[in-house]
Scaffold this motif. Sequence first.
Motif, mmCIF file in Angstrom:
data_model
loop_
_atom_site.group_PDB
_atom_site.id
_atom_site.type_symbol
_atom_site.label_atom_id
_atom_site.label_comp_id
_atom_site.label_asym_id
_atom_site.label_seq_id
_atom_site.Cartn_x
_atom_site.Cartn_y
_atom_site.Cartn_z
ATOM 1 N N LEU A 68 1.009 -1.310 -0.083
ATOM 2 C CA LEU A 68 0.121 -0.084 0.262
ATOM 3 C C LEU A 68 1.155 0.992 0.374
ATOM 4 N N PRO A 69 2.216 1.348 0.766
ATOM 5 C CA PRO A 69 2.774 2.734 0.669
ATOM 6 C C PRO A 69 3.465 2.264 -0.215
ATOM 7 N N LEU A 70 3.894 1.611 -1.242
ATOM 8 C CA LEU A 70 4.875 1.073 -2.119
ATOM 9 C C LEU A 70 3.764 2.439 -3.876
ATOM 10 N N ALA A 71 2.601 1.207 -3.353
ATOM 11 C CA ALA A 71 1.637 2.040 -4.154
ATOM 12 C C ALA A 71 0.662 3.146 -4.497
ATOM 13 N N VAL A 72 1.327 3.855 -3.321
ATOM 14 C CA VAL A 72 0.884 6.045 -3.765
ATOM 15 C C VAL A 72 2.065 6.271 -3.867
ATOM 16 N N MET A 149 2.865 9.186 5.951
ATOM 17 C CA MET A 149 2.071 8.166 5.254
ATOM 18 C C MET A 149 1.738 7.308 6.394
ATOM 19 N N GLU A 150 1.631 6.849 6.874
ATOM 20 C CA GLU A 150 0.678 6.418 8.201
ATOM 21 C C GLU A 150 -0.619 7.364 7.943
ATOM 22 N N VAL A 151 -0.693 8.702 8.013
ATOM 23 C CA VAL A 151 -1.765 9.326 8.690
ATOM 24 C C VAL A 151 -2.470 9.311 6.566
ATOM 25 N N TYR A 152 -1.680 9.721 6.170
ATOM 26 C CA TYR A 152 -1.555 9.578 4.398
ATOM 27 C C TYR A 152 -2.686 8.093 4.207
ATOM 28 N N LEU A 153 -2.227 6.862 3.973
ATOM 29 C CA LEU A 153 -2.898 6.075 4.063
ATOM 30 C C LEU A 153 -4.707 5.685 4.861
ATOM 31 N N ASN A 154 -4.909 6.242 5.986
ATOM 32 C CA ASN A 154 -5.220 5.984 6.138
ATOM 33 C C ASN A 154 -6.180 7.518 6.533
ATOM 34 N N ILE A 155 -6.432 8.670 5.447
ATOM 35 C CA ILE A 155 -7.781 9.767 5.560
ATOM 36 C C ILE A 155 -7.650 10.105 4.101
ATOM 37 N N ALA A 156 -7.009 9.194 3.257
ATOM 38 C CA ALA A 156 -7.447 9.780 1.566
ATOM 39 C C ALA A 156 -8.328 8.984 1.499
ATOM 40 N N MET A 158 -10.811 7.256 -1.293
ATOM 41 C CA MET A 158 -10.828 5.644 -1.598
ATOM 42 C C MET A 158 -11.811 5.577 -2.513
ATOM 43 N N GLY A 159 -12.782 6.508 -2.433
ATOM 44 C CA GLY A 159 -14.701 6.395 -2.728
ATOM 45 C C GLY A 159 -15.298 7.051 -2.436
ATOM 46 N N ASP A 160 -16.295 6.806 -2.295
ATOM 47 C CA ASP A 160 -17.417 8.409 -2.028
ATOM 48 C C ASP A 160 -18.323 8.121 -0.610
ATOM 49 N N GLY A 161 -17.405 8.984 -0.457
ATOM 50 C CA GLY A 161 -17.186 9.256 2.024
ATOM 51 C C GLY A 161 -16.217 7.853 1.976
ATOM 52 N N VAL A 162 -15.609 6.811 1.612
ATOM 53 C CA VAL A 162 -14.582 5.761 1.758
ATOM 54 C C VAL A 162 -13.311 6.921 2.420
ATOM 55 N N PHE A 163 -12.738 6.325 3.776
ATOM 56 C CA PHE A 163 -11.372 7.615 4.029
ATOM 57 C C PHE A 163 -10.679 5.982 4.377
ATOM 58 N N GLY A 164 -9.662 6.299 3.690
ATOM 59 C CA GLY A 164 -8.588 5.521 4.426
ATOM 60 C C GLY A 164 -8.193 3.780 4.377
ATOM 61 N N VAL A 165 -7.187 3.390 4.158
ATOM 62 C CA VAL A 165 -7.204 1.568 3.214
ATOM 63 C C VAL A 165 -8.119 0.583 3.341
ATOM 64 N N GLU A 166 -8.312 1.010 4.955
ATOM 65 C CA GLU A 166 -9.080 -0.070 6.568
ATOM 66 C C GLU A 166 -10.444 0.066 5.370
ATOM 67 N N ALA A 167 -11.032 0.751 5.680
ATOM 68 C CA ALA A 167 -12.323 1.341 5.287
ATOM 69 C C ALA A 167 -12.636 0.763 3.413
ATOM 70 N N ALA A 168 -11.510 1.103 2.660
ATOM 71 C CA ALA A 168 -11.362 1.067 1.669
ATOM 72 C C ALA A 168 -11.254 -0.797 0.228
ATOM 73 N N CYS A 169 -10.475 -1.172 1.758
ATOM 74 C CA CYS A 169 -10.089 -2.684 1.454
ATOM 75 C C CYS A 169 -11.396 -4.161 1.515
ATOM 76 N N GLN A 170 -12.544 -3.379 3.135
ATOM 77 C CA GLN A 170 -13.220 -3.776 3.443
ATOM 78 C C GLN A 170 -14.604 -3.964 2.592
ATOM 79 N N LYS A 171 -14.626 -2.766 2.021
ATOM 80 C CA LYS A 171 -15.356 -2.515 1.236
ATOM 81 C C LYS A 171 -15.519 -3.341 -0.139
ATOM 82 N N TYR A 172 -14.371 -2.955 -0.595
ATOM 83 C CA TYR A 172 -13.948 -3.309 -1.974
ATOM 84 C C TYR A 172 -13.599 -4.588 -2.296
ATOM 85 N N PHE A 173 -12.902 -4.925 -1.560
ATOM 86 C CA PHE A 173 -11.712 -5.987 -1.380
ATOM 87 C C PHE A 173 -12.785 -7.792 -0.532
#
Length: 238
Positions: A68-72, A149-156, A158-173
């Motif tokens: 995830l940090p590598l991707a961003v 980086m830790e804060v960025y990956l949590n507050i970016a 990543m979808g309509d009202g979906v913030f951060g990698v944990e919420a995005a990964c749970q929702k999409y994957f």
Amino acid sequence: MKQIKWLFLKLVLSLFLLSVAWVLLYRWVAPPVTLHMVQRRAEGGAAAKPEPQIQYRFVTLEEMSPQLPLAVVASEDQRFLMHSGFDYEAIQAAFKRNQSGKNIRGGSTITQQVAKNVFLWHGRSYLRKGVEAYFTFLMEALWGKKRIMEVYLNIAEMGDGVFGVEAACQKYFKRPAKDVTRQQAALLAAVLPNPIRYSAARPTGFVLQRRSRIARAMGRLGGITYVKAILPEDEKKP
């Protein structure tokens, strides 16, 4: 007149100390909410969306896949570990590109994006850009790259009202951020330029092409070794 000057100096000093305390607090404490989240929540309510709530759960870097940090970094800011908050080469390149009037893009670094989304309102005024630069300097001085980086990956967003990698990964994957693959990490990074227009759930041809470019860039950078300086100790291996 002297009294007015003294009051002004007291106000400036108070604002300075408050801003430093605010940034220092978030060095150790997860932001419970950001101004951008509040703005997006208000927009959702104004648009009468059926579910305008914000999806957000803060996790540490240890709870994320190193992909995830590598991707961003590969997607948003390949000089993240080298610059001091401002990538002057990217700013100059963006200025030249934008002069043509096509594909308008900024030269913001990941640190600048965190400053904008955590501490500030969205806008294009010179005042906001100046305050953004100030908070960028503070974060680089008081947080360091790993926390940024830790804060960025949590507050970016990543979808309509979906913030951060944990919420995005749970929702999409349907899996935690710790278990995502390189391709999934690249897909999340691919929607970052406009997470309202683009979707990781229903990726367009453009998003899939962008995902492929990001995945290739992740490989060209050398894999997770490229970001090992900000990875947990047990992740510092290819």
